[in-house]
Design a protein around this motif. Structure first.
Motif, PDB file in Angstrom:
ATOM      1  N   ALA A 237      91.565  57.170  28.389  1.00  0.00           N
ATOM      2  CA  ALA A 237      93.294  57.048  28.665  1.00  0.00           C
ATOM      3  C   ALA A 237      93.660  56.528  30.335  1.00  0.00           C
ATOM      4  N   ALA A 238      92.683  56.728  30.959  1.00  0.00           N
ATOM      5  CA  ALA A 238      93.253  56.050  32.428  1.00  0.00           C
ATOM      6  C   ALA A 238      92.828  54.545  32.435  1.00  0.00           C
TER       7      ALA A 238
ATOM      8  N   LEU B 103      80.603  44.134  27.774  1.00  0.00           N
ATOM      9  CA  LEU B 103      80.365  45.083  26.734  1.00  0.00           C
ATOM     10  C   LEU B 103      81.176  46.124  27.198  1.00  0.00           C
ATOM     11  N   PHE B 104      82.140  46.634  26.296  1.00  0.00           N
ATOM     12  CA  PHE B 104      82.920  47.798  26.285  1.00  0.00           C
ATOM     13  C   PHE B 104      82.185  48.923  25.445  1.00  0.00           C
ATOM     14  N   GLU B 105      81.686  49.753  25.979  1.00  0.00           N
ATOM     15  CA  GLU B 105      81.101  51.032  25.396  1.00  0.00           C
ATOM     16  C   GLU B 105      81.838  52.281  25.584  1.00  0.00           C
ATOM     17  N   LEU B 106      82.132  52.982  24.040  1.00  0.00           N
ATOM     18  CA  LEU B 106      82.839  54.031  24.158  1.00  0.00           C
ATOM     19  C   LEU B 106      81.949  55.389  23.889  1.00  0.00           C
ATOM     20  N   TYR B 107      82.351  56.207  24.663  1.00  0.00           N
ATOM     21  CA  TYR B 107      81.375  57.620  24.603  1.00  0.00           C
ATOM     22  C   TYR B 107      82.516  58.643  24.149  1.00  0.00           C
ATOM     23  N   ALA B 108      81.596  59.408  23.444  1.00  0.00           N
ATOM     24  CA  ALA B 108      82.467  60.993  22.952  1.00  0.00           C
ATOM     25  C   ALA B 108      82.213  61.958  24.138  1.00  0.00           C
ATOM     26  N   ALA B 109      82.991  62.745  24.569  1.00  0.00           N
ATOM     27  CA  ALA B 109      82.803  63.638  25.535  1.00  0.00           C
ATOM     28  C   ALA B 109      83.724  64.675  25.350  1.00  0.00           C
ATOM     29  N   GLU B 110      83.175  66.017  25.276  1.00  0.00           N
ATOM     30  CA  GLU B 110      83.937  67.226  24.685  1.00  0.00           C
ATOM     31  C   GLU B 110      84.962  67.581  25.775  1.00  0.00           C
ATOM     32  N   VAL B 111      84.500  67.467  27.010  1.00  0.00           N
ATOM     33  CA  VAL B 111      85.549  68.164  27.999  1.00  0.00           C
ATOM     34  C   VAL B 111      86.550  66.878  28.560  1.00  0.00           C
TER      35      VAL B 111
ATOM     36  N   GLY C 224      87.262  63.965  26.873  1.00  0.00           N
ATOM     37  CA  GLY C 224      87.799  63.182  26.081  1.00  0.00           C
ATOM     38  C   GLY C 224      87.025  61.942  25.968  1.00  0.00           C
ATOM     39  N   PRO C 225      87.413  60.857  25.356  1.00  0.00           N
ATOM     40  CA  PRO C 225      86.616  59.510  25.244  1.00  0.00           C
ATOM     41  C   PRO C 225      86.444  59.046  26.453  1.00  0.00           C
ATOM     42  N   LEU C 226      85.211  58.570  26.753  1.00  0.00           N
ATOM     43  CA  LEU C 226      85.015  57.744  28.209  1.00  0.00           C
ATOM     44  C   LEU C 226      84.745  56.160  27.645  1.00  0.00           C
ATOM     45  N   LEU C 227      84.882  55.465  28.638  1.00  0.00           N
ATOM     46  CA  LEU C 227      84.723  53.989  28.699  1.00  0.00           C
ATOM     47  C   LEU C 227      83.777  53.571  29.763  1.00  0.00           C
ATOM     48  N   ARG C 228      82.564  52.745  29.579  1.00  0.00           N
ATOM     49  CA  ARG C 228      81.887  52.172  30.415  1.00  0.00           C
ATOM     50  C   ARG C 228      81.633  50.593  30.165  1.00  0.00           C
TER      51      ARG C 228
ATOM     52  N   LEU D  73      90.245  50.530  21.133  1.00  0.00           N
ATOM     53  CA  LEU D  73      89.210  51.558  21.426  1.00  0.00           C
ATOM     54  C   LEU D  73      89.892  52.995  21.289  1.00  0.00           C
ATOM     55  N   ARG D  74      91.153  53.159  21.496  1.00  0.00           N
ATOM     56  CA  ARG D  74      91.693  54.455  21.274  1.00  0.00           C
ATOM     57  C   ARG D  74      91.543  54.898  19.649  1.00  0.00           C
ATOM     58  N   ARG D  75      91.855  53.942  19.044  1.00  0.00           N
ATOM     59  CA  ARG D  75      91.670  53.803  17.613  1.00  0.00           C
ATOM     60  C   ARG D  75      90.306  54.288  16.913  1.00  0.00           C
ATOM     61  N   GLN D  76      89.356  53.645  17.701  1.00  0.00           N
ATOM     62  CA  GLN D  76      87.907  53.905  17.141  1.00  0.00           C
ATOM     63  C   GLN D  76      87.443  55.514  17.819  1.00  0.00           C
ATOM     64  N   ALA D  77      88.175  55.734  19.161  1.00  0.00           N
ATOM     65  CA  ALA D  77      87.880  57.137  19.540  1.00  0.00           C
ATOM     66  C   ALA D  77      88.126  58.243  18.601  1.00  0.00           C
TER      67      ALA D  77
END
Length: 163
Positions: free
Chosen positions: A140-141, A95-103, A105-109, A52-56
């Motif tokens: 990151a968390a 499902l592990f969903e990766l979201y882009a967030a400018e403030v 950083g990458p978010l996970l749901r 997920l970190r690489r994908q972000a």
């Protein structure tokens, strides 16, 4: 019962309740179940978090698909903290969903069988926190929490296994 008939509804329900109790103890029990789930699922969850970190940060994102049986879904759910002591139904999925967030950083749901669940490593939601369909956690968390599955006493997976 002469041994040739099927279980009646009450017997079947009792059997399923006992199976749920058994697997709850196996995956979450205080006598090693919880620790065993975390240790057993650590390699997969570390691989997942790293991917997920690489994908972000990747230019060309891709879909990753992991497949497993109910005997994998249950301990993964236990290690991530959302196993509800009910055996996963047929066709269960996480499902592990990766979201882009400018403030942030990458978010996970994380979504289990169509229902968002709390993400390991996060006690609060990102955004306004009012809609459970948007339980988002900084990637990151989550990654730090996966490392924490080994416990504070172990620097790596090999040492944790040897204890």
């Amino acid at each position: 019962n002469d041994g040739t008939s099927c279980l009646d509804d009450d017997q079947a329900a009792a059997l399923l309740r006992e199976a749920d109790r058994f697997y709850c103890e196996r995956y979450l029990g205080d006598h090693g179940g919880r620790a065993a789930s975390r240790l057993a699922m650590y390699p997969f969850l570390r691989e997942l978090a790293d991917g997920l970190r690489r994908q972000a940060t990747a230019q060309n994102r891709s879909l990753r698909l992991y497949s497993g049986h109910d005997t994998v879904v249950a301990p993964v759910a236990a290690a991530l903290g959302f196993f509800d002591c009910k055996w996963p139904p047929l066709a269960s999925h996480i499902l592990f969903e990766l979201y882009a967030a400018e403030v942030e950083g990458p978010l996970l749901r994380i979504v289990y069988n169509g229902r968002p669940v709390p993400v390991l490593g996060c006690s609060a939601t990102a955004g306004d926190g009012t809609n459970e369909d948007h339980l988002l956690c900084p990637l990151a968390a989550f990654s730090d929490a996966v490392d924490g599955l080994l416990g504070d006493d172990f620097a790596d997976f090999k040492r944790a296994c040897q204890s």
